[in-house]
Design a protein around this motif. Structure first.
Motif, PDB file in Angstrom:
ATOM      1  N   GLU A 147      18.944  12.138 -15.717  1.00 20.57           N
ATOM      2  CA  GLU A 147      18.229  13.181 -15.199  1.00 20.57           C
ATOM      3  C   GLU A 147      17.363  13.934 -16.885  1.00 20.57           C
ATOM      4  N   PRO A 148      16.304  14.163 -16.724  1.00 26.54           N
ATOM      5  CA  PRO A 148      15.441  14.858 -17.703  1.00 26.54           C
ATOM      6  C   PRO A 148      15.563  16.116 -18.019  1.00 26.54           C
ATOM      7  N   ALA A 168      11.930   9.667 -15.143  1.00 28.42           N
ATOM      8  CA  ALA A 168      12.615   9.748 -15.862  1.00 28.42           C
ATOM      9  C   ALA A 168      14.010   8.618 -15.894  1.00 28.42           C
ATOM     10  N   LEU A 204      11.418   9.514 -20.467  1.00 32.57           N
ATOM     11  CA  LEU A 204      10.238   9.276 -19.810  1.00 32.57           C
ATOM     12  C   LEU A 204       9.839   8.008 -19.993  1.00 32.57           C
ATOM     13  N   VAL A 222      13.578  10.386 -10.668  1.00 32.89           N
ATOM     14  CA  VAL A 222      14.565  10.907 -11.273  1.00 32.89           C
ATOM     15  C   VAL A 222      15.658   8.718 -11.085  1.00 32.89           C
ATOM     16  N   GLN A 269      11.304  18.208 -20.598  1.00 33.04           N
ATOM     17  CA  GLN A 269       9.841  16.829 -19.357  1.00 33.04           C
ATOM     18  C   GLN A 269       9.925  17.206 -18.650  1.00 33.04           C
ATOM     19  N   ARG A 270      10.979  17.990 -17.930  1.00 35.11           N
ATOM     20  CA  ARG A 270      10.394  18.640 -16.603  1.00 35.11           C
ATOM     21  C   ARG A 270       9.094  19.477 -17.009  1.00 35.11           C
ATOM     22  N   LEU A 281       8.319  13.973  -9.940  1.00 37.95           N
ATOM     23  CA  LEU A 281       8.832  13.224 -10.045  1.00 37.95           C
ATOM     24  C   LEU A 281      10.326  12.619 -10.142  1.00 37.95           C
TER      25      LEU A 281
END
Length: 357
Positions: A236-237, A233, A212, A356, A241-242, A354
């Motif tokens: 892919e988190p 991010a 992140l 990505v 993290q999500r 978020l």
């Protein structure tokens, strides 16, 4: 100009409240707010009937062109000229911005103006700026939108291997290319574990796949600042993290939904803080929820659990909850808002779902 007259009239109300003949304004942002002067040095003396701007020869022409309703006085020696003006205007009691002057400058004033009664003022002058007029809100929104667009222009170019410092430079260049006079502050770019540093200035660290990245940025335009933070991010988190991101976003959204005239800043802070605490991360949100933004990047009001004052229409401030986990990283989400009659309006413009990359 009517706006400046209204501001000066508000400043003059302090004279009666604190039993003063005049106020000596030494903070350059307050001088700009009351007189229109945009130079980097000067003193503004606000009396009951007169207002005098004391500047050196570098600013004489500029001050005369920019100001209205005040006498521009050029000085060679600041304290002697100030003493002369005070004597000519028969000033016996003088307010001083205690939060804005050094101890040495104040001591020099007391020694040089031995017959004057001094009144030490706190945040009273700064509080004159707490409600933004329509023109100020236009400036703030223009600045915020410029900064937001600059971030959106560069964010898709982030790739593993980019250095934090290079990202900050690209963002600064994008803001300046779009017309900003300067950055509001040094851009914060904190990636990976460094995201646990709320004020993690950009370093030579390279961003990596799976990290992140928190970017806190702002522009300066026509004297007014913006402030916004995104966390993105790189790749892919993972689940944690999500999860952390969503907790912070929900806290951010709940606080935004609660903004309206009459609610206390303490309440706004607690709405966001309580949500983060309920999710088990209360110990990792250590700063206040936000702060005022205007001619200064940090000004009144303070959005924190300590502030029992209420939101009023026209106030401009940030909402910026965060979670910072040492050894793991962090998430902060920040928007700049103006309080409206029935809620608030976003001035910043980057979507906060978020991203990505």
């Amino acid at each position: 100009m009517l706006v400046l007259k209204n501001r000066v009239a508000a400043a003059r109300e302090l004279l009666q409240r604190f039993d003063m003949d005049a106020i000596l304004i030494s903070d350059m942002k307050d001088i700009r707010y009351l007189s229109g002067f945009t130079g980097s040095e000067g003193l503004l003396l606000v009396g009951g009937d007169e207002m005098s701007l004391l500047i050196d020869f570098r600013y004489t022409s500029q001050a005369k062109a920019e100001t209205t309703g005040c006498t521009v006085i050029e000085f060679r020696e600041k304290k002697n000229t100030l003493a002369s003006v005070i004597s000519e205007q028969h000033i016996k009691s003088l307010g001083v911005q205690a939060e804005k002057v050094s101890v040495s400058f104040y001591n020099e004033l007391v020694a040089h103006l031995s017959t004057i009664r001094f009144v030490l003022l706190g945040a009273e002058v700064a509080l004159l700026r707490i409600i933004k007029d329509s023109r100020e809100i236009e400036y703030l929104e223009k600045t915020a939108k410029l900064a937001s667009k600059a971030l959106l222009d560069i964010v898709q170019t982030l790739t593993p291997g980019d250095r934090e410092r290079d990202i900050a430079l690209r963002l600064e260049f994008a803001m300046r290319t779009a017309g900003a006079d300067d950055t509001a502050f040094d851009c914060i770019v904190a990636s990976g574990e460094r995201g646990a540093l709320p004020h993690g200035r950009a370093t030579t660290k390279e961003i990596c796949q799976g990290e992140l990245v928190t970017i806190d940025f702002g522009a300066l335009l026509d004297g007014y600042n913006s402030d916004e933070t995104v966390t993105v991010a790189i790749g892919e988190p993972n689940e944690k993290q999500r999860q952390i991101y969503q907790i912070v976003k929900d806290a951010h959204d709940k606080a935004l939904d609660a903004v309206r005239p009459g609610v206390t800043f303490q309440r706004l802070d607690s709405i966001a803080r309580d949500h983060i605490d309920e999710k088990g991360y209360g110990d990792f949100f250590g700063h206040g929820l936000g702060h005022g933004v205007g001619l200064d990047i940090h000004e009144k009001p303070v959005v924190s659990f300590r502030n029992e004052e209420v939101v009023r229409e026209g106030m401009v401030f940030t909402i910026e909850p965060g979670i910072y986990l040492p050894g793991w990283g962090g998430v902060r989400i920040e928007d700049l808002v103006v309080a409206t009659p029935d809620g608030c309006r976003l001035l910043s413009a980057v979507p906060k779902d978020l991203m990505v990359l």
